[in-house]
Write a protein that holds these residues in place. Structure first.
Motif, PDB file in Angstrom:
ATOM      1  N   LEU A 163      45.050  78.928  70.467  1.00  0.00           N
ATOM      2  CA  LEU A 163      43.807  78.766  71.228  1.00  0.00           C
ATOM      3  C   LEU A 163      43.286  77.332  71.142  1.00  0.00           C
ATOM      4  N   ASN A 164      43.367  76.726  69.954  1.00  0.00           N
ATOM      5  CA  ASN A 164      42.938  75.330  69.820  1.00  0.00           C
ATOM      6  C   ASN A 164      43.768  74.416  70.715  1.00  0.00           C
ATOM      7  N   ALA A 165      45.086  74.631  70.712  1.00  0.00           N
ATOM      8  CA  ALA A 165      45.970  73.781  71.512  1.00  0.00           C
ATOM      9  C   ALA A 165      45.737  73.993  73.000  1.00  0.00           C
ATOM     10  N   VAL A 166      45.578  75.249  73.414  1.00  0.00           N
ATOM     11  CA  VAL A 166      45.326  75.543  74.824  1.00  0.00           C
ATOM     12  C   VAL A 166      43.994  74.940  75.269  1.00  0.00           C
ATOM     13  N   ALA A 167      42.999  74.933  74.381  1.00  0.00           N
ATOM     14  CA  ALA A 167      41.710  74.322  74.734  1.00  0.00           C
ATOM     15  C   ALA A 167      41.875  72.834  75.032  1.00  0.00           C
TER      16      ALA A 167
END
Length: 256
Positions: free
Chosen positions: A102-106
């Motif tokens: 989720l952090n990377a996709v953000a």
């Protein structure tokens, strides 16, 4: 130590600007840029897009988010599509977990929004929820056999069946079955994510899986060499030792 012509050309090609000397650590940055953009980028059989997607895999796995942002931009500059970047990060999920994903996709979504890309991107799922187990097994078995069921058969109930189910239905049935990226590249992403985590035991079957998915040993080695400056020598070398000792036709058991 001035930048080599190869390093300067590659950096400019990826980032769309000439490299600037660091005001605080010029020697470190010159070493880094000569190493990555001069030497590593010139070795092996990977395209610029493949190299940047592998780099994005490393940075997402390690959660080095400022560098991830820069290399998302470099990947787009090299010709990667937003969908390829999304699928690379989604492919990491079974290995790095949902919070890191989720952090990377953000970060990816921030960059895409800044560039005027409409979100969400088009769906890429190909398997219905109720078909995940069957579809996952069809992908998993030719690459890894029934090793997962065998390894975890000794767990106490219900985990002796639940853990293999989760790995098959989610890792393969939901994630690896998605479109955009082909199976061979998805297996490279999985291998590099595992290497970045330092999960040495899981490296063994995934080197074999990457080859069975259609990658040459040269391409598997090139992916790990591309990862090396980002994840560090020991983690990359753990995978490269397995590539060096790979035997065609070896069973998955030999790589456990």
């Amino acid at each position: 130590m001035p930048l080599t012509p190869a390093a300067r050309e590659t950096y400019s090609r990826l980032f769309g600007a000439e490299p600037e000397p660091s005001p605080t650590d010029p020697e470190l940055m010159e070493t880094l840029q000569n190493h990555i953009f001069g030497e590593v980028f010139s070795a092996g059989v990977l395209t610029d897009v493949e190299r940047e997607l592998i780099t994005v895999t490393c940075l997402a796995s390690m959660q080095t988010l400022p560098q991830l942002r820069a290399h998302v931009g470099a990947a787009l500059g090299a010709g990667a599509t937003p969908e390829q970047l999304r699928e690379t990060l989604y492919q990491c999920q079974p290995y790095i977990g949902y919070p890191k994903t989720l952090n990377a996709v953000a970060v990816l979504n921030e960059v895409l929004t800044e560039r005027g890309v409409a979100l969400p991107l088009e769906p890429a799922a190909t398997v219905a929820y109720e078909d995940r187990e069957e579809a996952g097994a069809a992908i998993q078995r030719p690459l890894y056999g029934d090793e997962v069921k065998e390894v975890f058969a000794g767990l106490p109930e219900p985990f002796d069946t639940q853990v293999p189910h989760l790995l098959t239905a989610v890792g393969f049935g939901e994630v690896e079955s998605r479109g955009v990226l082909d199976l061979s590249f998805r297996e490279l992403v999985s291998l590099v994510a595992i290497a970045a985590l330092g999960a040495a035991v899981q490296l063994r079957p995934h080197v074999a899986g990457a080859v069975r998915a259609g990658n040459t040993l040269q391409k598997v080695a090139a992916a790990l060499v591309q990862a090396m400056p980002y994840i560090g020598g020991p983690y990359a070398l753990s995978g490269l030792v397995l590539v060096a000792g790979y035997e065609e036709g070896a069973s998955a058991e030999a790589y456990r």
